[in-house]
Write an enzyme that holds these catalytic residues in place. Structure first.
Site, PDB file in Angstrom:
ATOM      1  N   GLU A 236       0.739  -1.121  -0.065  1.00 48.90           N
ATOM      2  CA  GLU A 236      -0.056  -0.132  -0.038  1.00 48.90           C
ATOM      3  C   GLU A 236       0.795   1.165  -0.039  1.00 48.90           C
ATOM      4  O   GLU A 236       0.353   2.163  -0.669  1.00 48.90           O
ATOM      5  CB  GLU A 236      -0.864   0.057   1.260  1.00 48.90           C
ATOM      6  CG  GLU A 236      -1.903  -0.986   1.165  1.00 48.90           C
ATOM      7  CD  GLU A 236      -3.026  -1.015   0.059  1.00 48.90           C
ATOM      8  OE1 GLU A 236      -3.067   0.432  -0.573  1.00 48.90           O
ATOM      9  OE2 GLU A 236      -3.386  -2.002  -0.745  1.00 48.90           O
TER      10      GLU A 236
ATOM     11  N   SER B  24      18.306  -7.698 -10.151  1.00 48.83           N
ATOM     12  CA  SER B  24      17.014  -7.821 -10.774  1.00 48.83           C
ATOM     13  C   SER B  24      17.161  -8.683 -12.017  1.00 48.83           C
ATOM     14  O   SER B  24      16.264  -9.481 -12.199  1.00 48.83           O
ATOM     15  CB  SER B  24      16.668  -6.362 -11.222  1.00 48.83           C
ATOM     16  OG  SER B  24      16.388  -5.555 -10.294  1.00 48.83           O
TER      17      SER B  24
ATOM     18  N   HIS C 254       2.133  -9.848  -9.793  1.00 48.84           N
ATOM     19  CA  HIS C 254       3.587 -10.426  -9.579  1.00 48.84           C
ATOM     20  C   HIS C 254       4.536  -9.201  -9.075  1.00 48.84           C
ATOM     21  O   HIS C 254       5.540  -9.470  -8.233  1.00 48.84           O
ATOM     22  CB  HIS C 254       4.149 -10.368 -11.220  1.00 48.84           C
ATOM     23  CG  HIS C 254       5.574 -10.418 -11.411  1.00 48.84           C
ATOM     24  ND1 HIS C 254       6.308  -9.577 -11.572  1.00 48.84           N
ATOM     25  CD2 HIS C 254       6.398 -11.727 -11.434  1.00 48.84           C
ATOM     26  CE1 HIS C 254       7.704  -9.939 -11.473  1.00 48.84           C
ATOM     27  NE2 HIS C 254       7.677 -11.065 -11.249  1.00 48.84           N
ATOM     28  N   SER C 255       4.231  -7.922  -9.082  1.00 52.02           N
ATOM     29  CA  SER C 255       4.534  -7.019  -8.510  1.00 52.02           C
ATOM     30  C   SER C 255       3.801  -5.636  -8.519  1.00 52.02           C
ATOM     31  O   SER C 255       2.472  -5.962  -9.131  1.00 52.02           O
ATOM     32  CB  SER C 255       5.928  -6.569  -9.018  1.00 52.02           C
ATOM     33  OG  SER C 255       5.854  -6.023 -10.484  1.00 52.02           O
TER      34      SER C 255
END
Length: 435
Positions: free
Chosen positions: A109, A195, A326-327
């Site tokens: 959030e 990443s 997923h993200s």
């Protein structure tokens, strides 16, 4: 005289060739197939000969079974497989899964509010993290991908360390040089996440090979990755190196069904990632229910014992379902139904299963759970307020940390940037950075 010399040379060469041929014949004689008295091919020494031609098809092989200990209601299916963990350990497992889930909700959030740039939750995969971490020793080296925060929770990574990393402030162990959720801790033997997919897999195999060469080694390497990452070339190279060099590494695949927006049936053919282990690369393999914390614990414990005893790798595929997007860059409702997500979020949820088990044992206290979750929420919210006010690291640090001695070309770039910032400092939030 020259003719005689050449004749002697030719004679000696012929003798040498005869010796070499004899050695080759002796070598091949050791590989004779005892059944039909033919030579075994070095590329497939154990394969049998047949006299009728047939295509070997994928359906000729049964899928590797999925090992589980609990059913969806938290009952042990086979008492002999119960790991017999103490109440203290099981309560820690439950609390750590709750902590991870609660922290995920708030930080997700916070990204939606624009307070951090990116976030990835771990909903539905908590048992894979906690069950595997609980079966390891702190000296075992971890290479993560980006959805293994629960492993760090189990090892003692603090809430303030998680949040400082997501905010990239001066107390971030990574010095603000990584995206959020790219954690790392030298103290906890957790290599910093990066990443690009799969780059950590060959690195982990190399680290395991280094451990193998140490006298009396009693540590292994565990490398976590998703089934999407297993489609990268680095993964295949790493599997092959792990097998041929016989490295003490556990290749832990979190197969959660989706690589970003691509379902697994569009990613690969064959029997998942586990199917590549025994036949594809000659690696011992376990497939486990990744929503069952006890099954994951038992599987990781067995894998660790094997890899240290035999100095060989293990492929461990934990099957689960990625309940979350997923993200924060993804909307999973675009490629799967809300009903499907809800089913996995209720009937097969790892926290619910462990909670049911604890209820059966008389170890669950609803008031204590409510108080714990409330306490974690307060701690996370308080830490966010603290972390977002901390200064960022000095911007000059972007040039540091790669070389022991900064090379001339980086020194020149740093001087150029310093001159630029000085000339245009009114356009940069320099007060947010440590001087």
């Amino acid at each position: 005289m020259s003719f005689l010399r050449k004749s002697v040379q030719l004679f000696n060469a012929a003798k040498q060739n005869a010796k070499m041929l004899s050695g080759v014949q002796r070598s091949y004689s050791a590989t004779r197939n005892p059944v039909d008295d033919r030579y075994a091919f070095p590329g497939a020494r154990d394969a049998a000969f047949v006299n009728s031609l047939k295509l070997t098809m994928p359906e000729d092989y049964a899928p590797i079974p999925i090992y589980r200990v609990m059913d969806r209601d938290g009952y042990i299916l086979n008492e002999q497989e119960d790991p017999q963990l103490s109440q203290e350990v099981i309560e820690k497992m439950f609390r750590d899964m709750l902590l991870l889930s609660t922290m995920d909700k708030i930080l997700y959030e916070s990204q939606r509010q624009g307070r951090i740039s990116f976030y990835m939750t771990n909903f539905g995969e908590e048992a894979s993290h906690i069950g595997s971490a609980a079966a390891l020793e702190m000296r075992d080296l971890i290479y993560g991908q980006y959805r293994e925060a629960g492993v760090l929770v189990w090892r003692g990574f603090r809430i303030d360390q998680f949040i400082d990393q997501c905010y990239g402030n001066d107390d971030d162990l990574g010095r603000g040089k990584q995206m959020p959720v790219h954690y790392g801790s030298k103290e906890l033997n957790f290599v910093t996440i990066s990443s690009p997919l799969s780059t950590q897999i060959p690195q982990a195999v190399g680290a395991a090979y280094a451990l193998k060469r140490q006298p009396n080694n009693d540590s292994c390497v565990v490398c976590y990755f998703g089934e999407g990452a297993a489609s990268e070339g680095d993964a295949h190279a790493a599997f092959n190196f792990a097998a041929t060099l016989e490295c003490p590494v556990i290749l832990f695949c979190r197969n959660n069904g989706f690589a970003i927006s691509t379902p697994s049936n569009e990613q690969y053919r064959g029997d998942g990632i586990a199917g590549r282990g025994p036949m594809g690369y000659g690696i011992a393999t376990i497939r486990v229910d990744g929503t069952d914390v006890f099954a994951v614990y038992n599987a990781m414990k067995r894998a660790r014992e094997y890899t240290l005893r035999e100095n060989k790798p293990v492929v461990l595929e934990a099957l689960a379902y990625r309940v979350s997007h997923h993200s924060t860059s993804d909307d999973s409702t675009a490629y799967r139904s809300a009903e499907e997500i809800e089913m996995w979020n209720t009937l097969e949820h790892p926290i619910s299963k462990l909670k049911s088990y604890m209820v059966h044992k008389g170890w669950f206290n609803e008031k204590q759970e409510t108080e714990f979750v409330s306490g974690v929420r307060k701690q996370v919210l308080k830490q966010i307020a603290i972390s977002e006010k901390k200064l960022k690291p000095n911007w000059r640090e972007m040039f540091e940390g790669v070389y022991a001695d900064m090379p001339e070309h980086l020194q020149e770039q740093q001087r150029e940037l310093e001159q630029h910032v000085e000339a245009h400092k009114q356009h940069y939030p320099l007060k947010s950075f440590k001087q």
